[in-house]
Design an enzyme around this catalytic site. Structure first.
Site, mmCIF file in Angstrom:
data_model
loop_
_atom_site.group_PDB
_atom_site.id
_atom_site.type_symbol
_atom_site.label_atom_id
_atom_site.label_comp_id
_atom_site.label_asym_id
_atom_site.label_seq_id
_atom_site.Cartn_x
_atom_site.Cartn_y
_atom_site.Cartn_z
ATOM 1 N N GLU A 36 -4.814 98.098 -30.503
ATOM 2 C CA GLU A 36 -5.449 97.220 -30.871
ATOM 3 C C GLU A 36 -5.912 97.870 -31.962
ATOM 4 O O GLU A 36 -5.993 98.704 -32.443
ATOM 5 C CB GLU A 36 -6.754 98.179 -29.397
ATOM 6 C CG GLU A 36 -6.650 97.223 -28.333
ATOM 7 C CD GLU A 36 -8.561 97.810 -27.404
ATOM 8 O OE1 GLU A 36 -8.885 98.059 -27.900
ATOM 9 O OE2 GLU A 36 -8.282 97.021 -26.446
ATOM 10 N N LYS A 190 13.158 63.866 -44.235
ATOM 11 C CA LYS A 190 13.592 64.934 -43.954
ATOM 12 C C LYS A 190 13.232 64.087 -42.421
ATOM 13 O O LYS A 190 12.364 64.121 -41.589
ATOM 14 C CB LYS A 190 12.628 65.648 -44.267
ATOM 15 C CG LYS A 190 13.055 67.191 -43.492
ATOM 16 C CD LYS A 190 12.527 68.642 -43.861
ATOM 17 C CE LYS A 190 11.303 68.701 -42.926
ATOM 18 N NZ LYS A 190 10.102 69.630 -43.468
ATOM 19 N N ASP A 216 6.865 72.947 -52.526
ATOM 20 C CA ASP A 216 6.591 72.466 -51.540
ATOM 21 C C ASP A 216 5.254 73.916 -51.588
ATOM 22 O O ASP A 216 4.964 75.051 -51.741
ATOM 23 C CB ASP A 216 7.890 73.382 -50.608
ATOM 24 C CG ASP A 216 8.137 72.502 -48.797
ATOM 25 O OD1 ASP A 216 6.840 72.172 -48.605
ATOM 26 O OD2 ASP A 216 8.532 72.238 -48.664
ATOM 27 N N ASP A 220 9.818 78.169 -45.318
ATOM 28 C CA ASP A 220 9.835 79.582 -43.870
ATOM 29 C C ASP A 220 11.629 80.071 -43.812
ATOM 30 O O ASP A 220 11.760 81.256 -44.412
ATOM 31 C CB ASP A 220 9.792 78.569 -42.437
ATOM 32 C CG ASP A 220 8.677 79.530 -41.580
ATOM 33 O OD1 ASP A 220 9.507 80.975 -41.372
ATOM 34 O OD2 ASP A 220 8.038 79.644 -40.460
#
Ligand code: R5P
Length: 310
Positions: A36, A190, A216, A220
């Site tokens: 936590e 695409k 872009d 990723d």
């Protein structure tokens, strides 16, 4: 006005606070043994306007929770108002139901930030501009385009340039850069046959003999950009340079870029990639700190933020 940082990108927060000639608020964010998150603010901030800087980058859930708990702690410490400065707004790509029975994470995260107590959000190159409407508080969406345009003018001497949108969703962003550089626009059609996989179906516009500038918001896995570069070279492009705001760079992305046909990938430091990029040869990082510091200053002084982009 005071600035507080979460753990996601302390380097960027330090640069911003240096530019604003102010010290970061003394705080303590740690994890309990059960994972936590615990947040403590170690100085009086009663009556202050506070800017909390935190990207929702990997580990996204921990960084999001840190952001929410920081906002909560600030609110309970009687801050006058709280601005969440989120250089990389993660969870933004799930902004609608693409198939039935899925969640819309961008909306849920917006609700969480508002409910925690933020009065305003500042972010950079939101995946989709309409996410601003998921909030009922003001959102300032800043753009990296001017930083990229300056870099291109200075570094790429070839005059036969064309801006390329790697997918239809990126056309508006790419057109903005093309307009700044006064050059033409090409669009890649695409498709995503499966999540995380991308395929180039077609290239709209003539790229033969040209130096292509792909723009872009996010890189990723690197799949979109590597495939786009291959398709452009196959259609006769001379060189491919890539400008992307958020370097998510998950998995093997850095290796893929190194082996690809991309001459240079330029990203910003909305996400801290210092460790990942130690041995990279064709990736350059431009800092977004000036832009964020200037936006914070303008919000503090109640002057125009949009004038930054005129
Ligand atoms: C998608 O709409 C985004 O703008 C990026 O093109 C995408 O997130 C890039 O992902 P990847 O690098 O995994 O192909």
């Amino acid at each position: 006005m005071k600035i507080l940082t979460g753990n996601s990108n302390k380097k960027l927060s330090e640069k911003i606070s240096k530019q604003l000639k102010t010290k970061l608020v003394n705080n303590n964010i740690k994890k309990f043994s059960d994972s936590e998150v615990y947040v403590e603010i170690n100085e009086n901030i009663r009556g202050n306007s506070i800017f909390i800087i935190q990207s929702i980058s990997s580990p996204a859930n921990d960084n999001l929770m840190e952001l929410l708990l920081c906002i909560d702690a600030l609110k309970r410490s009687s801050a006058k108002n709280i601005t969440a400065v989120i250089p990389y707004f993660g969870y933004a790509r799930q902004d609608r139901k693409v198939v039935p029975r899925t969640s819309i994470s961008a909306k849920l995260v917006s609700n969480l930030i508002t409910k925690a107590g933020a009065d305003r959000v500042v972010t950079v190159d939101l995946h989709a501009g309409q996410i601003q409407g998921f909030f009922d508080i003001p959102v300032d969406n800043l753009f990296a385009t001017p930083i990229f345009a300056r870099h291109i003018k200075k570094r790429i001497k070839n005059k036969n340039l064309i801006c390329v949108a790697p997918d239809v969703g990126g056309v508006e962003r790419t057109r903005a850069l093309a307009r700044k550089l006064d050059i033409g626009l090409s669009i890649i059609d695409k498709r995503r046959p499966a999540p995380g996989k991308s395929q180039v179906m077609n290239v709209v516009g003539n790229v033969s003999g040209k130096t292509c500038i792909i723009v872009d918001d996010i890189i990723d896995s690197g799949g979109t950009i590597v495939n786009a570069a291959d398709a452009l070279i196959k259609r006769g492009a001379k060189e491919v340079h890539v400008y992307i705001t958020h370097g998510v760079l998950s998995g093997e992305a850095v290796k893929k870029i190194k082996k690809s046909k991309i001459k240079k990938l330029v990203i910003t430091d909305t996400i801290n990639n210092s460790d990942k990029l130690k041995n990279s040869i064709n990736i350059e990082v431009l800092s977004i700190s000036n832009l964020l510091a200037e936006a914070i200053k303008r919000i503090s002084n109640s002057t125009s933020v949009s004038d930054l982009f005129k």
